[in-house]
Every structure is written in C-alpha cells, then in structure tokens.
Design a protein around this motif. Structure first.
Motif, mmCIF file in Angstrom:
data_model
loop_
_atom_site.group_PDB
_atom_site.id
_atom_site.type_symbol
_atom_site.label_atom_id
_atom_site.label_comp_id
_atom_site.label_asym_id
_atom_site.label_seq_id
_atom_site.Cartn_x
_atom_site.Cartn_y
_atom_site.Cartn_z
ATOM 1 N N ASP A 1 77.610 -15.714 7.225
ATOM 2 C CA ASP A 1 78.450 -14.532 7.393
ATOM 3 C C ASP A 1 77.751 -13.268 6.924
ATOM 4 O O ASP A 1 77.836 -12.224 7.571
ATOM 5 C CB ASP A 1 79.765 -14.731 6.624
ATOM 6 N N ARG A 2 77.019 -13.359 5.817
ATOM 7 C CA ARG A 2 76.464 -12.152 5.208
ATOM 8 C C ARG A 2 75.019 -11.861 5.609
ATOM 9 O O ARG A 2 74.542 -10.747 5.400
ATOM 10 C CB ARG A 2 76.566 -12.247 3.681
ATOM 11 N N LYS B 1 75.200 -12.378 10.320
ATOM 12 C CA LYS B 1 76.113 -11.422 10.952
ATOM 13 C C LYS B 1 75.998 -10.024 10.347
ATOM 14 O O LYS B 1 76.869 -9.185 10.555
ATOM 15 C CB LYS B 1 77.552 -11.924 10.822
#
Length: 605
Positions: free
Chosen positions: A355-356, A359
């Motif tokens: 996610d970090r 993305k």
C-alpha cells in the motif's frame, strides 16, 4: 412420552417396517449417534431440569417471542400486586383488562399457565407456542441419500438443481417428492456445518473456519528468531540487464520479536544468491540470530543456504552435500507451512509495503495491480528505473520501521525501530567474526577436480593452481562469490579444512599472441618448478644405483658324502693315461696366471 408423542411408529417410506425413538436405544448407541451428529447428545440432570421448565426451548426462540413472554409476565405480576393489596382476583383481572385492553379470558388463561410455577420459571410458561400447520412431509431415504450426495460436491451445485435431478429419479421410481423447502430444512437440521465446509469447500476452508492459533512473543528478545520471505512488487521496473519492464523481487528478513525489517535486497528473481546477500547484511549489521523461519522455496531451501539440515525435504539429503550458510553457523531452521501466511509474520509487513510503496504517488503509471482483473486504467504506461526504485524501496522500508503508534505484538505504541533497539541493548547477541562473514559472503558447492588437468570448472569458468592441481580426481567443496566469478575460489575438503586458492583461467582470443606467450611462460614456470622439486629430492642416476647393487653370489658346489674310486679298464684306462700329461700342463698354466693376477692386485693396494 412426556409430550404425548409415540416412541414407535410404522415407517411410511418404501419397504415398510417400524421406526423407534432414539431414547429407546442403549446409552452406548445414543452416544455413538450423537457423535455422528444424527441425534442430540444425551442430557444431564441439569439439562433435563431445564427442559422440564422449558428454558432450553425458550433460549432458542426469537426476540419477539421473548418480548411477548415478558409482556405477559408483567401483566400477571400487576394482577398479583392488586390481589396482595386486598382486591379479589376477579376484580383485579377486570381492572387490568380494562387498563391494558386485553380480554379477561386471556388474562385468566395466563394465570392458569403459571399456576403452581415459581416466579423464576414463569417466562417459558407464558411464551407463545405457535405450531405449524401439520407434520413435515417424509423424504424417502434413498432419495435423500441421492440428494445430499449430489449437493455435497466440490462443484457446489445449487439446491434447486440437485432437487430437480432427484425429482427425476423419484418420478422414475414412482416415489412421492416433498417440496424443495423440506429438503432445505432437513439439510440445515441434519448436516453439521463442518461436514458442509469440508465436502463443498475443501480442507482449507474447514481450517479457516476454526479459531486461529495466537502466538505470543513476550518471552523472546530481539534477534532471537527471524523470518525471511520474498515479495514480488506490483510495479513495472526496468531490468538493469535487459532494460525490459519486470516486477522485481524483494527478499527481506524480519525480526519476529519487534517486527522490524532488519535486512532486505532487491533482485530480478528469488534465488539463493539474493538470500545469501540478505543474510550477509544481517550478520554484518546486527549479528547472528538463534533461529530462522523460512519457506521451502528453491531460493531458501538451496544447498547454499540450508545444506546439511536434516529437516530439509525439498531435495535428497546426501552425505557429500556442502554445509549450508545457516547450518554452518548453527542457526536453527524452522520451515513455514506452505500457503500459510499465519506462519510468517512478515506477510503482514508485505501487505503494508504494497500500500505504501507500490501505490505511492511516485509509482503512478507503473503500478500493475495485484491480479490480472485488478489492472488500473493507466496499466503499463510507465516503468521505473532500477536505481530509482531501489532508493524508493529503501526509503519505504525505513519509514515502515520508524512509524510510531504500533499496537501489535509487544510494541505498545512504540515503533518497530524503538522496540527492537530497547531489546537489542540488553539481549545476548552473537556477533559474526571475519571468518563467519566470509562464509556468508561466499556460496558453497561440491565439485570434482579434473582427473587429467587438475582444474575446477564452475559456471563456464576454469580455476587452477599448483596446490589444487595436486587434488586431481578428488571431490572438494568450493566457496566462491557468485557476484564475482572472475576472482579466485577457495577450496575445502569435505570436513571443511582449507586446501588452497585457485584463480580463474581466462579464455583468450584465437590470435592473441600475448596470451599465448603468457600461457607458454606459465607452462615453462611449472616445468622449472617441477625440475626444482626433482632436484630437491637428491635423486641418484642409474649408474649410481647400479654400482650400489651387491655382486652376484658365487655358486655353491656341494661336496659328496660318499666317494667311490673309479677304475679304468681296457681302452678307457689307456686313454686316461694318455691325457694325464696334457692335464698337468693345463693346471701348471692356470697356476701361473693366478699368481700373476694376485701380484697385480697387491701392487694396486
């Protein structure tokens, strides 16, 4: 029985016979049927008491039924309060009926329902007991077996399709077919949930349906145990070798106690060389862990990493296998269960990094999505340069370790970095010395020294030295740096004793005269060294060896033990007499020669 039901009845299905209530069976038979889930478990005395007052039935009713029972109990309590105040029961019923708008006959029925029942057990007695419109239709056992066998398949067919196929069989046999709702109710009533999970969804679904194991790390310390795994980023990055867009692999090591990612590397594929380099970073930066949890993948179960471990099942274990990196350093190896994320806490960190890091706005256009059906609109519009992505991942991992307010494990609001540092400062850490670091930086493999030339072939290169040439025909352990195969290699025997170092023999061009001169010079040097070694042996030439040989021994003439005088008769005697002067002359000549030779020898002496 107590409910005025029959305990035995004629069987309505095809074939006739009688059906007996399970309560008539012996206790052992009732327990076995309960174990199979076919009947309820035999009740204890407390359970029978609850059934007598209706509490077990009451607990299974809806909230609406319980509200109605409470409403009726409140009205009965109001009537009893008026009676206790001095009013007659008839007057109290009439007053409450007018006040609550409930018929007096209904109130008298409620009073009769609780007559003789103590106040603690009145709710089940006042609860409405609405019954359906008759008994449930019977299902032929043969049809029921066909139906549930069809429905309990991994293909997960719908109940309607199974019902329709069963109905065709019933029509062919001339049997009555109850409604689909009857089949559905019997499924819910008779088939245990775990049976449905296992048959329709498989063993993994049944495992997930059970409570997961929760493991505590409160009794551990930093670097006591680590886990390592690989993660493929959902980002297109240009390969440093081909320039084509690829999805790089990150091999990372996480401390299980603090959840800190202590070492990581990016590579094109998940391989043993990348795993070895990550472990080398861990040993150099923090020290040697006591144990490691790792996958049984090709990169982690490689002989370079876990060779010699008895619990290693990916390849056949052989006595001549080289000792792996972890095995040689005494690190306990624990294999994670395949496809079981709960066995590896690092999977949670990878989800956070997806996610970090993947993305992140800096990766926009290069993000690929985590599945073929989850591709973004701008899929494939961009590819990140390799060095840029390596720096981006490094920053992301450091941010992952430093982020505060962590609640999992033993962090208690601290960051992974702080949790690790506080435990690391007081934990017994085993630091790696220079020899262990060299072992980590070099991979090992078994090689056979060429029987004729004494050279070692490795990944298309040839290695040779005078010391290694003397090991021709022997099997040795070779340690080398996979990232620098043009340097020297180090050779050990099977017991790990150092034997020598061999540099690479570089290939040359066909017309390279300088290389030919260097090769000739090397051959000449080898010849000179060999001649010097021969001279050092102080060998004797052939004449000297021959001169040292003793003289041949003289033949031994045996002496006869019995002597017989030979007499000559006739012509034989005359011949012997004629030869006697000649023999005397020969003996006199031999005596003179012998005396002359003795005189010469004496003069030389």
């Amino acid at each position: 029985d107590a409910n005025e039901g029959l305990l035995v009845r004629p069987r309505r299905g095809h074939g006739g016979g009688h059906e007996f209530h399970a309560s008539l069976l012996p206790p052992a038979a009732q327990l076995e049927l309960a174990r199979r889930g076919l009947i309820a478990k035999p009740q204890t005395s407390e359970q029978r008491s609850e059934d007598r007052h209706g509490w077990r039935w009451f607990e299974q009713q809806t909230a609406k039924v319980r509200e109605v029972a409470q409403f009726r109990l409140d009205i009965v309590s109001e009537i009893e309060v008026l009676v206790a105040a001095g009013a007659t029961k008839t007057a109290a019923v009439a007053e409450i009926a007018a006040e609550r708008s409930v018929g007096k006959a209904t109130l008298w029925n409620w009073l009769r329902a609780v007559d003789g029942i103590d106040a603690a057990n009145r709710l089940p007695a006042l609860a409405p007991r609405r019954k359906g419109g008759g008994s449930e239709a019977e299902i032929d056992e043969g049809l029921w077996t066909v139906f549930k066998s069809d429905w309990l398949r991994p293909s997960q067919p719908t109940l309607t399709s199974c019902y329709d196929r069963t109905a065709k069989i019933a029509a062919e046999r001339g049997l009555s077919m109850p409604s689909a709702r009857t089949f559905s109710r019997r499924l819910k009533r008779e088939l245990p949930r775990d049976v449905v999970k296992l048959k329709r969804e498989g063993a993994e679904a049944l495992r997930r349906a059970q409570p997961a194991q929760r493991r505590s790390v409160a009794d551990m310390h930093a670097l006591e145990c680590v886990n390592i795994d690989g993660h493929k980023f959902d980002v297109f990055v240009r390969s440093p070798e081909t320039g084509k867009p690829i999805r790089p692999i990150m091999v990372a090591i996480q401390d299980i106690y603090s959840r800190k990612v202590v070492a990581w590397r990016l590579s094109l594929t998940e391989n043993a060389a990348a795993v070895r380099l990550v472990f080398a970073d861990l040993f150099r930066e923090f020290g040697i862990p006591m144990a490691c949890v790792l996958d049984n993948g090709r990169g982690f179960a490689s002989k370079w990493i876990t060779g010699g471990a008895k619990s290693r099942f990916r390849f056949k274990i052989r006595d001549e296998d080289p000792t792996g990196l972890l095995t040689g350093l005494g690190i306990d190896i624990h294999w994670a269960l395949p496809y079981r994320g709960q066995s590896k806490p690092i999977e949670r960190a990878f989800r956070d990094m997806c996610d970090r890091i993947a993305k992140h706005p800096a990766m926009e256009g290069a993000y690929t999505g985590n599945s073929p059906v989850a591709k973004p609109d701008n899929y494939g519009s961009r590819a990140i340069e390799w060095d840029e992505f390596v720096a981006h991942v490094d920053n992301g991992v450091r941010d992952h370790n430093a982020r505060p307010n962590r609640r999992g494990g033993v962090c208690k609001g601290r960051s992974f970095d702080r949790t690790f540092a506080e435990s690391y400062a007081i934990a017994p850490i085993k630091k790696a010395d220079d020899a262990q670091l060299r072992m980590a930086l070099l991979a090992a493999d078994q090689k056979l020294v060429n029987r004729t030339t004494g050279e070692i072939a490795l990944f298309g290169n040839r290695y040779w030295s005078t010391e290694i040439g003397a090991l021709a025909g022997q099997k040795v352990t070779v340690r080398f740096d996979p990232d620098n195969l043009h340097s020297e290699i180090h050779v050990y025997d099977r017991e790990g004793r150092f034997l020598g170092t061999a540099p690479v023999i570089a290939d040359t061009g066909f017309s390279d005269s300088d290389a030919a001169k260097r090769s000739a010079k090397l051959t000449a040097n080898v010849g000179k060294a060999t001649k010097a070694a021969i001279e050092a042996q102080q060998l004797l030439d052939a004449d000297q060896v021959a001169a040292l040989q003793p003289d041949a021994p003289k033949p031994i003439t045996p002496e006869p033990s019995v002597v017989r005088i030979a007499r000559h008769r006739g012509t034989a005697g005359a011949a012997a007499a004629a030869m006697k002067p000649h023999q005397e002359e020969q003996e006199d000549r031999q005596t003179r020669v012998f005396n002359a030779l003795r005189l010469v020898t004496d003069n030389q002496t």
